[in-house]
Enzyme design. Structure first.
Site, mmCIF file in Angstrom:
data_model
loop_
_atom_site.group_PDB
_atom_site.id
_atom_site.type_symbol
_atom_site.label_atom_id
_atom_site.label_comp_id
_atom_site.label_asym_id
_atom_site.label_seq_id
_atom_site.Cartn_x
_atom_site.Cartn_y
_atom_site.Cartn_z
ATOM 1 N N GLU A 130 66.813 56.839 55.277
ATOM 2 C CA GLU A 130 67.709 57.897 55.758
ATOM 3 C C GLU A 130 68.647 58.421 54.679
ATOM 4 O O GLU A 130 69.097 59.564 54.739
ATOM 5 C CB GLU A 130 68.524 57.426 56.966
ATOM 6 C CG GLU A 130 67.700 57.249 58.240
ATOM 7 C CD GLU A 130 67.124 55.856 58.390
ATOM 8 O OE1 GLU A 130 67.176 55.079 57.409
ATOM 9 O OE2 GLU A 130 66.613 55.546 59.488
ATOM 10 N N MET A 156 75.217 54.349 31.079
ATOM 11 C CA MET A 156 76.595 54.832 31.030
ATOM 12 C C MET A 156 77.580 53.671 31.087
ATOM 13 O O MET A 156 78.602 53.667 30.415
ATOM 14 C CB MET A 156 76.853 55.821 32.175
ATOM 15 C CG MET A 156 78.200 56.486 32.090
ATOM 16 S SD MET A 156 78.449 57.318 30.508
ATOM 17 C CE MET A 156 77.942 58.984 30.907
ATOM 18 N N PHE A 200 72.827 47.700 71.671
ATOM 19 C CA PHE A 200 71.826 47.631 70.606
ATOM 20 C C PHE A 200 71.847 48.916 69.780
ATOM 21 O O PHE A 200 71.791 50.018 70.321
ATOM 22 C CB PHE A 200 70.432 47.408 71.206
ATOM 23 C CG PHE A 200 69.353 47.386 70.151
ATOM 24 C CD1 PHE A 200 69.333 46.396 69.172
ATOM 25 C CD2 PHE A 200 68.375 48.369 70.126
ATOM 26 C CE1 PHE A 200 68.354 46.387 68.190
ATOM 27 C CE2 PHE A 200 67.387 48.370 69.142
ATOM 28 C CZ PHE A 200 67.378 47.374 68.170
ATOM 29 N N GLN A 201 71.928 48.771 68.495
ATOM 30 C CA GLN A 201 71.962 49.889 67.533
ATOM 31 C C GLN A 201 73.100 50.866 67.809
ATOM 32 O O GLN A 201 72.966 52.072 67.604
ATOM 33 C CB GLN A 201 70.614 50.608 67.475
ATOM 34 C CG GLN A 201 69.532 49.689 66.924
ATOM 35 C CD GLN A 201 68.299 50.416 66.457
ATOM 36 O OE1 GLN A 201 67.914 51.426 67.035
ATOM 37 N NE2 GLN A 201 67.671 49.891 65.414
ATOM 38 N N LYS A 215 72.048 59.324 73.898
ATOM 39 C CA LYS A 215 70.707 59.495 74.449
ATOM 40 C C LYS A 215 70.731 60.184 75.821
ATOM 41 O O LYS A 215 69.882 61.027 76.112
ATOM 42 C CB LYS A 215 70.029 58.130 74.544
ATOM 43 C CG LYS A 215 68.594 58.223 74.977
ATOM 44 C CD LYS A 215 67.779 57.047 74.485
ATOM 45 C CE LYS A 215 66.405 57.086 75.181
ATOM 46 N NZ LYS A 215 65.315 56.810 74.253
HETATM 47 C C1 LIG Z 1 75.260 54.131 43.669
HETATM 48 C C2 LIG Z 1 75.947 53.889 42.386
HETATM 49 N N1 LIG Z 1 76.137 52.619 41.944
HETATM 50 C C3 LIG Z 1 76.754 52.394 40.770
HETATM 51 C C4 LIG Z 1 77.178 53.431 39.992
HETATM 52 C C5 LIG Z 1 77.881 53.159 38.674
HETATM 53 N N2 LIG Z 1 77.099 53.714 37.562
HETATM 54 C C6 LIG Z 1 77.377 54.907 37.001
HETATM 55 S S1 LIG Z 1 76.287 55.332 35.822
HETATM 56 C C7 LIG Z 1 75.448 53.894 35.982
HETATM 57 C C8 LIG Z 1 74.237 53.605 35.144
HETATM 58 C C9 LIG Z 1 73.091 54.451 35.512
HETATM 59 O O1 LIG Z 1 71.945 53.927 34.879
HETATM 60 P P1 LIG Z 1 70.674 54.817 34.706
HETATM 61 O O2 LIG Z 1 70.273 55.419 35.986
HETATM 62 O O3 LIG Z 1 69.637 54.031 33.996
HETATM 63 O O4 LIG Z 1 71.193 56.022 33.816
HETATM 64 P P2 LIG Z 1 71.637 56.048 32.278
HETATM 65 O O5 LIG Z 1 73.115 56.041 32.256
HETATM 66 O O6 LIG Z 1 71.032 54.877 31.613
HETATM 67 O O7 LIG Z 1 71.076 57.348 31.805
HETATM 68 C C10 LIG Z 1 76.026 53.096 36.969
HETATM 69 C C11 LIG Z 1 75.548 51.751 37.345
HETATM 70 C C12 LIG Z 1 76.979 54.739 40.496
HETATM 71 N N3 LIG Z 1 77.385 55.813 39.842
HETATM 72 N N4 LIG Z 1 76.332 54.939 41.670
#
Ligand SMILES: Cc1ncc(C[n+]2csc(CCOP(=O)(O)OP(=O)(O)O)c2C)c(N)n1
Ligand SMILES: [Mg+2]
Lengths: 165, 563
Positions: free
Chosen positions: B48, B477, B110-111, B160
């Site tokens: 979803e 990042m 439920f749900q 529902k």
């Molecule tokens: C759902 C979620 N969890 C954690 C983060 C924190 N976060 C920001 S950038 C990043 C790394 C992303 O890794 P990747 O998709 O490999 O991209 P890259 O930066 O390596 O290009 C994380 C963990 C986020 N932005 N969103």
């Protein structure tokens, strides 16, 4: 910028989520609520809410704008910004009233025009209405005698009609 | 009519062509009606969250309201990240959730989950419908609220028994909500004041935000900027609101903005902000933000104005209408273009010096593929004409920096919430809304795994999306922050196990390609772009490449780390 107390008068749609939305706005954005009073208005589809909050000018501006942004909020007025307004709050104060203090409590009630609304062998319950300064004064004076319990309504406010023509 | 019939009828009246969803016990009646309604295409997702992001991507790329339909309980909670993502970026989405019958609400049935309670802080508004006869009005109001004013997600919770109940269908042609009346027309005097400030400024910058795209103000903006010869910079959400290839474009500003955009803003004497909200990623340390500048701020949402920075001329209203008004004054006053040019001549000279001093650049490498090079090539090969979704992280920033977005609604990215896993399902929504167009998702190896299951959805719908994974083997990042600010303590950012993305693509029946050396980039990208089916390209990039310039969080935007 100086923090100031503001009394906001808010008209909202009388729908189930409206109050939760307002409360959530304050907690979610870290705004203060000192007190909150809600009741019906003459129009049953609207509720009236008096909200006392504090903050500097910018924060109060944000609070008012954020309130107005809620879909259910019909109108927001910062009563504090009006030239003249009436403020009232009511408190019920249960105060210790032993033999030696009963008379003194009653005298105090007289001076402040409070009502004794319940009597027991050891306590009086007093109803006091007025601006917050008056409630504060009564509470301070009763404290040494011994306050057992206190319930306050929170502030309500209304703008005064202009007197000059 | 039954409630379920009324819901589907309302969707038809609202012109809904496609719904992204996932069935369950609490929406089975609606699904039964959809079964009989071929006019509305239903896209069955695999999770979803994917449905919510797809509806969002559809909305961002088309400007129409995206619709998502899920069951109660876990179906509803699974959409929450998607709802919050749309909320932060002001995207019009309507989310329909099933709910347990009204008599069971509050019983821990439920749900059952209090989804209106859960989503109150991340929706523009939400409704719990308690009576079948209220359905037409509520649904009409939901679409109206989602698309007007500052757009946003609206959730409608549908018990529902309300779906099964019967009532007469009264469709309100007009809807008027006394408590919700967004202001579209700007105050004329404020616009006049704005004009006078422009006339007296010597170092102006236009700051373009997502509001320009939401209100379709890009043409007015271009005309104004060209006529007055104003430098223009964009927020992440504003990219495409002004042509990235335009000689007056300074590119993106903020944390990973260009040196010259940040320098121009910092030294400006006037900022004309259009539909931007001065987010902390844009301002850096607020106290040091554009200290000499007066600020004109056009925004449909009064709460955005004066929230983060002090504003000299607030203009509440629709960006398009405000710019129209401003242009009208420009024309009435009729100051010759030559005079405007003369007025900003020194300023442009200064900007050119900054541009030459630190252009947006990177070092090529004979062994390692540079991600910036991949995006540049992608731009070249697509002639900048693709709809590009991104995931979140370095991949997103490199895309924002190196793909020059010329047109609105071509960059689909999660700005405010920064949701990993957004890009791919959003690309599905974008491709559904733009069948003939080239849709690309620039991904990271981390992000793509967050909604990889939607590969099956894309295959099922026959969507020829191109997923370009900039695979650095890292949560890049976060690694970059650890490198720069945590003395290279790489805590929990290196994947010990990554799937073989090529085989993974093949397992779904998609085309999988790989590039590991710089000379392979162009042929592999070409092959991908020529492919007529879902294609996943695994590009192994220099693992420790960083995104620069970078303004460390909480610092002034002039304190950039350059390479
Ligand atoms: C759902 C979620 N969890 C954690 C983060 C924190 N976060 C920001 S950038 C990043 C790394 C992303 O890794 P990747 O998709 O490999 O991209 P890259 O930066 O390596 O290009 C994380 C963990 C986020 N932005 N969103
Ligand atoms: Mg990565």
């Amino acid at each position: 910028m100086a923090e100031k107390k503001h009394t906001l008068s808010v008209l909202v749609e009388n729908t189930p989520g409206a109050l939760a939305r307002i409360a959530g706005l304050f907690s979610g954005r870290g705004f203060n609520i000192d007190s909150l009073c809600v009741a019906e208005t003459l129009d049953p589809t609207l509720s009236h809410l008096t909200l006392v909050t504090r903050g500097d000018e910018l924060i109060i501006e944000q609070i008012i704008k954020q309130l107005r942004r809620l879909i259910d909020v019909y109108k927001v007025v910062d009563v504090t910004e009006e030239e003249e307004f009436v403020e009232r709050e009511m408190a019920l104060i249960k105060v210790r009233a032993e033999k030696e203090t009963r008379a003194e409590v009653l005298r105090m009630c007289d001076i402040f025009r409070c009502k004794v609304v319940d009597v027991s062998p050891r306590t009086y319950t007093i109803e006091v209405t007025g601006p917050q300064s008056k409630l504060q004064a009564v509470i301070e004076l009763l404290k040494p005698i011994g306050i057992k319990e206190i319930v306050r309504t929170g502030l309500i406010a209304m703008k005064r009609e202009k007197k000059s023509v | 009519m039954t409630g379920a019939q009324m819901i589907v009828e309302a969707l038809k009246r609202e012109g809904v062509e496609v719904i992204f969803g996932y069935p369950g016990g609490a929406v089975i009646d609606i699904y039964d009606e959809l079964y009989k309604t071929p006019e509305i295409k239903h896209v069955l997702v695999r999770h979803e969250q994917g449905a919510a992001h797809a509806a969002d991507g559809y909305a961002r790329s088309t400007g129409k309201v995206g619709v998502c339909l899920v069951t109660s309980g876990p179906g509803a909670t699974n959409t929450v990240t998607g709802i919050a993502t749309a909320y932060m970026d002001s995207i019009p989405v309507v989310i329909l959730t099933g709910q347990v019958p009204t008599r069971l609400i509050g019983n821990d049935a439920f749900q059952e989950v209090d989804i209106t309670g859960i989503t109150r802080p991340c929706t523009k508004h939400n409704f719990l419908v308690k009576r079948t006869e209220d359905l037409p009005w509520v649904l009409k109001a939901a679409f109206h609220i989602a698309r007007t004013g500052r757009p946003g997600p609206v959730l409608v919770d549908l018990p529902k028994d309300v779906q099964q109940g019967k009532a007469e269908f009264h469709w309100p042609e007009e809807i008027r909500l006394r408590s919700y009346q967004p202001v579209y027309d700007p105050h004329p005097r404020q616009v006049e004041r704005a004009y006078r400030l422009l006339e007296s400024s010597t170092r102006p910058v236009v700051l373009v935000g997502g509001g320009v795209i939401a209100s379709g103000a890009h043409e007015e903006l271009l005309e104004l900027a060209e006529r007055l010869h104003l430098p223009v910079t964009m927020t992440l959400m504003g990219l495409g609101g002004f042509p990235g290839t335009h000689p007056q474009s300074l590119g993106m500003l903020g944390m990973h903005g260009t040196y010259y955009a940040n320098m121009a803003v910092a030294n400006s004497d006037l900022i004309l902000a259009v539909g931007a909200r001065f987010d902390d990623r844009v301002t850096g340390k607020v106290d040091a933000f554009a200290p000499m500048a007066k600020i004109i701020h056009i925004d449909i949402d009064p709460t955005s104005i004066q929230k983060n920075v002090r504003v000299d001329v607030p203009i509440v209203g629709d960006c398009k209408r405000a710019l129209e008004k401003l242009l009208q004054i420009v024309k009435e006053v009729g100051r010759p273009e030559k005079i405007w040019r003369e007025q900003f001549k020194d300023w442009w000279e200064q900007i050119e010096i900054w541009k030459k001093r630190y252009p947006l650049t990177y070092k090529q490498d004979p062994e390692y593929i540079k991600p910036q090079f991949v995006i540049e090539k992608l731009y070249e090969l697509t002639r900048g004409e693709a709809i590009v979704a991104t995931e979140v992280g370095q991949n997103q920033m490199w895309t924002a920096q190196y793909y020059k977005f010329d047109r609105p609604r071509t960059l689909i990215t999660s700005g405010g919430l920064g949701t990993m896993g957004f890009g791919f399902p959003a690309a599905i929504g974008a491709q559904m809304g733009n069948p003939g167009k080239l849709v690309i998702d620039v991904a990271g190896d981390g992000s793509i795994q967050m909604n990889i299951q939607e590969m099956a959805t894309a295959m099922e719908q026959g969507l020829p999306i191109k997923v370009i994974i900039l695979n650095n083997g890292y949560l890049g990042m976060v690694r970059q922050w650890q490198e720069l600010f945590y003395e290279r303590r790489y805590s929990a950012v290196k994947f010990q196990v990554l799937p073989d993305f090529v085989k993974l693509a093949e397992a779904y029946g998609a085309l999988g390609l790989r590039a590991t050396r710089p000379e392979e980039v162009e042929p592999v990208l070409k092959q991908a772009l020529e492919s007529d089916r879902l294609t996943l390209v695994d590009i192994h990039i220099a693992p420790e490449e960083g995104v620069f310039p970078m303004v460390p969080a909480g610092r002034a935007t002039t304190e950039m780390i350059l390479v």
